[in-house]
Scaffold this active site. Sequence first.
Site, mmCIF file in Angstrom:
data_model
loop_
_atom_site.group_PDB
_atom_site.id
_atom_site.type_symbol
_atom_site.label_atom_id
_atom_site.label_comp_id
_atom_site.label_asym_id
_atom_site.label_seq_id
_atom_site.Cartn_x
_atom_site.Cartn_y
_atom_site.Cartn_z
ATOM 1 C CG HIS A 50 28.412 2.704 6.401
ATOM 2 N ND1 HIS A 50 28.833 1.398 6.226
ATOM 3 C CD2 HIS A 50 28.928 3.118 7.581
ATOM 4 C CE1 HIS A 50 29.585 1.046 7.257
ATOM 5 N NE2 HIS A 50 29.659 2.073 8.091
ATOM 6 N NE ARG B 55 31.283 -10.989 -1.585
ATOM 7 C CZ ARG B 55 31.910 -11.794 -0.725
ATOM 8 N NH1 ARG B 55 31.325 -12.135 0.405
ATOM 9 N NH2 ARG B 55 33.107 -12.252 -0.992
ATOM 10 N N GLY C 200 16.697 -6.491 1.822
ATOM 11 C CA GLY C 200 16.414 -5.461 0.836
ATOM 12 C C GLY C 200 15.389 -4.421 1.260
ATOM 13 C CG LEU D 249 34.771 -0.434 3.053
ATOM 14 C CD1 LEU D 249 33.902 -1.109 2.014
ATOM 15 C CD2 LEU D 249 35.250 -1.438 4.095
ATOM 16 C CG ASP D 250 31.846 1.683 4.422
ATOM 17 O OD1 ASP D 250 31.046 1.512 3.477
ATOM 18 O OD2 ASP D 250 32.086 0.822 5.276
ATOM 19 C CB THR E 76 35.664 6.889 -3.681
ATOM 20 O OG1 THR E 76 35.814 6.722 -2.268
ATOM 21 C CG2 THR E 76 34.917 8.179 -3.963
ATOM 22 C CG ASN F 31 18.045 0.813 3.231
ATOM 23 O OD1 ASN F 31 17.682 1.966 3.454
ATOM 24 N ND2 ASN F 31 18.677 0.072 4.128
ATOM 25 C CG ASN G 82 27.230 1.982 0.525
ATOM 26 O OD1 ASN G 82 26.423 1.052 0.468
ATOM 27 N ND2 ASN G 82 28.117 2.085 1.507
HETATM 28 C C1 GAR Z 1 21.263 -1.639 6.198
HETATM 29 O O1 GAR Z 1 21.265 -1.269 7.551
HETATM 30 C C2 GAR Z 1 22.438 -0.991 5.484
HETATM 31 O O2 GAR Z 1 22.739 0.290 5.936
HETATM 32 C C3 GAR Z 1 23.545 -1.948 5.837
HETATM 33 O O3 GAR Z 1 22.961 -3.227 5.747
HETATM 34 C C4 GAR Z 1 21.566 -3.134 6.042
HETATM 35 C C5 GAR Z 1 20.796 -3.752 4.900
HETATM 36 O O4 GAR Z 1 19.427 -3.850 5.191
HETATM 37 N N1 GAR Z 1 24.629 -1.796 4.928
HETATM 38 C C6 GAR Z 1 25.898 -2.051 5.253
HETATM 39 O O5 GAR Z 1 26.243 -2.440 6.347
HETATM 40 C C7 GAR Z 1 26.884 -1.817 4.127
HETATM 41 N N2 GAR Z 1 28.219 -2.089 4.560
HETATM 42 P P1 GAR Z 1 18.369 -4.049 4.027
HETATM 43 O O6 GAR Z 1 18.834 -5.245 3.186
HETATM 44 O O7 GAR Z 1 17.093 -4.348 4.747
HETATM 45 O O8 GAR Z 1 18.318 -2.786 3.222
#
Ligand code: GAR
Length: 188
Positions: free
Chosen positions: A109, A91, A12, A144-145, A141, A14, A107
């Site tokens: 990515h 998910r 978490g 995905l991504d 949307t 971000n 989101n």
């Molecule tokens: C981040 O790098 C995010 O961009 C990625 O997972 C990580 C989560 O880190 N998200 C994805 O890959 C979504 N498909 P965090 O839990 O430290 O924020």
Amino acid sequence: MKRVAILISGGGSNMVALVKSMTGDHPARPVLVASNDPAAGGLRTAADMGVATAAVDHRLFKGDRAAFEAALLEPILQSRPDILCLAGFMRVLTPSFVERFEGRMLNIHPSLLPKYPGLHTHQRAIDAGDAEAGCTVHEVTAILDNGPILGQATVPVLPTDTAETLSARVLAEEHKLYPACLRAFASR
Ligand code: GAR
């Protein structure tokens, strides 16, 4: 004041950047951090920061995505969010869940979309010999991504990079990009 719910699956970092950004004259405040994994480290961190948390373990639903989402929806709807932020939420959401929040779900990515939707983005960028990698904040949307891009940040890919070192460089940018995009989005 806009109400923001954040969905996480792991550490978490971000989510922390988003929560910390929502103070002062920011047009939004965090109202919930929810996870599909009760052991997600970010839940504890969110609680320590004074944000309400919820966990709905997807494993208990044994592949019944609709039932999992119905359960996840309960705490989300209770928190009455204006904006839903996916922050390392791993998910895939069904079209019916996405439609419910269409136009107000973001989101982040870890690639320069439309390059490398899905997983293993950093290794794919290295394998392709890309000179630059980065991250993207976009509206969610049903695909995905995909969805309208709200912002991107780039970093160089170094010859010595592994997926791990590249991911750390990109993550540092994510922590700046996502709060900036959320602030702009919540100000609309
Ligand atoms: C981040 O790098 C995010 O961009 C990625 O997972 C990580 C989560 O880190 N998200 C994805 O890959 C979504 N498909 P965090 O839990 O430290 O924020």
